[in-house]
Design an enzyme around this catalytic site. Structure first.
Site, PDB file in Angstrom:
ATOM      1  N   SER A  66      48.722  24.614  34.663  1.00  0.00           N
ATOM      2  CA  SER A  66      47.879  24.739  33.480  1.00  0.00           C
ATOM      3  C   SER A  66      47.095  23.454  33.290  1.00  0.00           C
ATOM      4  CB  SER A  66      48.746  25.015  32.247  1.00  0.00           C
ATOM      5  OG  SER A  66      48.024  24.794  31.057  1.00  0.00           O
ATOM      6  N   LYS A  95      54.041  24.719  32.504  1.00  0.00           N
ATOM      7  CA  LYS A  95      53.705  26.065  32.963  1.00  0.00           C
ATOM      8  C   LYS A  95      53.832  26.194  34.483  1.00  0.00           C
ATOM      9  CE  LYS A  95      52.179  29.135  30.995  1.00  0.00           C
ATOM     10  NZ  LYS A  95      50.806  29.382  30.525  1.00  0.00           N
ATOM     11  N   ASN A 147      52.614  29.288  36.408  1.00  0.00           N
ATOM     12  CA  ASN A 147      51.999  30.613  36.283  1.00  0.00           C
ATOM     13  C   ASN A 147      52.062  31.403  37.591  1.00  0.00           C
ATOM     14  OD1 ASN A 147      51.184  30.221  33.583  1.00  0.00           O
ATOM     15  ND2 ASN A 147      49.407  29.044  34.261  1.00  0.00           N
ATOM     16  N   ARG A 160      16.599  61.164  52.578  1.00  0.00           N
ATOM     17  CA  ARG A 160      16.930  59.761  52.307  1.00  0.00           C
ATOM     18  C   ARG A 160      16.860  59.569  50.809  1.00  0.00           C
ATOM     19  NH1 ARG A 160      14.079  57.614  55.814  1.00  0.00           N
ATOM     20  NH2 ARG A 160      15.802  57.791  57.289  1.00  0.00           N
TER      21      ARG A 160
END
Length: 418
Positions: free
Chosen positions: A288, A294, A296, A328
Site C-alpha cells: 500500500s 497491508k 494485498n 462487407r
C-alpha cells in the site's frame, strides 16, 4: 508494451500490438505473392524471390507506421496505404521489381489482408494462453491430489453449508480450466480469402493468364493458389467468411471461457485470504502507498478485473457478428479489430497472472480443519435430517463422493488435450 491503465500489460509483450500487426500484414502480402508465383499463375518475371523482397521491406513499413495509421482513416483500414507503400518501394528497387509491384495484392481485397493478419496475431496470443493453461492444469491437479482429504467448510450464499475438502474445491477450479483448455484446443485459424465480393472472381480472372479460357482449369489453378497461400501461413483454407464472423466470435468465446475460470479462482482466493478467514495465504502480495501493514492479494484482484471486463468485449464481437450486412459490413467489421486485440491481450495477461497466483498460493489446511470442526454441528445438520428420513443414525464423515469426484477430475486432467 506497457500500460498505466492496465497494470500487468507488459506480460503480453508485443502480442497484438501495432508492430506485430504490421509484420503480419506484410507477411500476408508476401505469402500471397509467393503463392501467385509458385503456382505459375503470375509470370516468371515477377521473380521467385518476390515474396522475400516484400518481407525485406518490413522495416520500411514499421518506420511508416504512424503515417499508415493516420492514412487509414481515409479508407477505413491500413491495407490501402500499405499496398501503395510496398508497390512504391518495390518499384524503386532492383530491375524486375516493377513487375512484382504490379502483381502485389492482385486478387485480394483489403478485408482478406486485415482478417488474415488478425488471425495470425490471434494465433500467437492463443499459443501464449494455452501455455499458461497447461501449466495451471499441472498446478491445480497437484493441489487437488495433495488436499483431497483437507477438511474445510463448504459455503453457499456466503454461509457455512456442509463439510467438503479443499481438494474438491481445487478440482472445481481445475474443471473450469480444463473446459477452457478444450475451448482453446477447438479453435480454428482460417485464412481469409474471398476477393472483392467473396467469390474469388478476381483470382479466377487472373488465372486466365496461365490456364487459358478453360473455366475448369482456371478454377483448379485458383484453388491451388488458395491452398498454397494458406499452407504458407500455417492456416486453414476455408470458404470466405467476410460477413460470417464465426472465427472471430469463437476466439472471443474461448478467451472468456479462460477468464471465467480464472475469475472463479481469483474470487475464492480473495475470500479465503481475508484476515478474518485466513484459510489461504499468498507468498507474493502487493503493498500500500500509505498502510505499511497491508499485504494485498494483488494478483487475484487483477485476474478478477479481467474476468469482469472480458465478457463485455466478447459481447461486442457477437454484436458485430450479428450486425454484418451485404458482402462487407459498414462498421461492424471495423468494430472487431481493436476489441479482439484488447480481449486477447488482456487474456494473455490474466493467464500469466493466474499462473503466478497459483504458484504463490499457500493452503492453510490446519485453519480450514479447525474452522470446519468448530462448526461441525451446523455443517452436519443436513446429514442428521436425511439420516432421520432414511431411518438410521448418521454414519461417518459427511463427504459423499468427494474422493471419487477428485479422482474423476484428475483422470480428465491427465488425458491428452483433444
Amino acid at each position: 508494451m506497457t500500460s498505466l491503465f492496465w497494470p500487468g500489460d507488459h506480460r503480453a509483450g508485443g502480442l497484438l500490438g501495432d508492430e506485430a500487426y504490421c509484420r503480419a500484414l506484410v507477411e500476408v502480402e508476401a505469402a500471397w505473392l509467393d503463392a501467385l508465383v509458385s503456382s505459375g499463375l503470375a509470370p516468371d518475371t515477377v521473380g521467385a524471390d518476390a515474396g522475400r523482397a516484400v518481407r525485406d521491406l518490413t522495416d520500411d513499413v514499421l518506420a511508416q507506421r504512424d503515417a499508415l495509421a493516420e492514412g487509414a482513416e481515409s479508407g477505413g483500414n491500413p491495407v490501402i496505404g500499405l499496398v501503395a507503400l510496398l508497390r512504391e518501394r518495390l518499384s524503386a528497387g532492383p530491375a524486375g521489381r516493377t513487375v512484382a509491384a504490379t502483381w502485389l495484392h492482385r486478387g485480394l481485397t483489403s478485408q482478406d489482408v486485415v482478417d488474415t493478419a488478425l488471425v495470425l496475431c490471434s494465433r500467437d496470443a492463443v499459443d501464449a494462453v494455452v501455455a499458461d493453461v497447461e501449466e495451471q492444469v499441472v498446478l491445480l491437479a497437484e493441489l487437488a491430489a495433495e488436499h483431497r482429504g483437507s477438511l474445510m467448510a463448504a459455503r453457499t450464499l456466503t454461509q457455512h453449508a456442509v463439510p467438503t475438502t479443499f481438494g474438491v474445491k481445487a478440482a472445481g477450479w481445475l474443471v473450469g480450466v480444463l473446459d477452457a483448455r478444450d475451448r482453446l484446443a477447438a479453435l480454428r485459424f482460417p485464412v481469409q480469402l474471398g476477393g472483392a465480393g467473396g467469390t474469388l472472381s478476381g483470382l479466377v480472372e487472373l488465372a486466365g493468364r496461365a490456364a487459358g479460357e478453360d473455366p475448369a482449369a482456371r478454377a483448379r489453378l485458383a484453388r491451388d493458389v488458395r491452398q498454397r497461400f494458406a499452407d504458407a501461413l500455417g492456416l486453414e483454407a476455408v470458404a470466405p467468411w467476410h460477413t460470417t464472423r464465426g472465427p472471430v466470435t469463437a476466439l472471443g468465446d474461448a478467451a472468456v471461457a479462460a477468464t471465467d475460470a480464472w475469475g472463479r479462482i481469483a474470487r475464492d482466493v480473495l475470500v479465503l485470504t481475508r484476515p478474518e478467514v485466513g484459510e489461504l495465504a499468498l507468498a507474493a502480495t502487493g503493498g500500500s502507498s500509505t498502510m505499511p501493514q497491508k499485504a494485498n492479494p494483488t494478483l487475484a484482484v487483477l485476474v478478477r478485473r479481467t474476468a469482469l471486463v472480458a465478457p463485455g468485449l466478447a459481447a461486442t464481437l457477437h454484436l458485430a457478428a450479428a450486425d454484418q450486412v451485404d458482402e462487407r459490413a459498414d462498421g461492424a467489421w471495423h468494430a472487431e479489430w481493436a476489441t479482439l486485440a484488447d480481449l486477447l491481450r488482456r487474456t494473455v495477461v490474466a493467464g500469466a497472472e493466474a499462473t503466478a497466483l497459483l504458484e504463490a498460493l499457500e493452503v492453510r489446511a490446519d485453519v480450514m480443519a479447525e474452522r470446519a470442526l468448530g462448526a461441525a454441528d451446523a455443517l452436519t445438520a443436513e446429514q442428521r435430517g436425511l439420516a432421520g428420513v432414511a431411518g438410521h443414525e448418521p454414519v461417518g464423515p459427511y463427504l459423499g463422493l468427494a474422493e471419487d469426484l477428485v479422482d474423476e477430475v484428475l483422470r480428465r486432467a491427465h488425458r491428452p488435450t483433444p
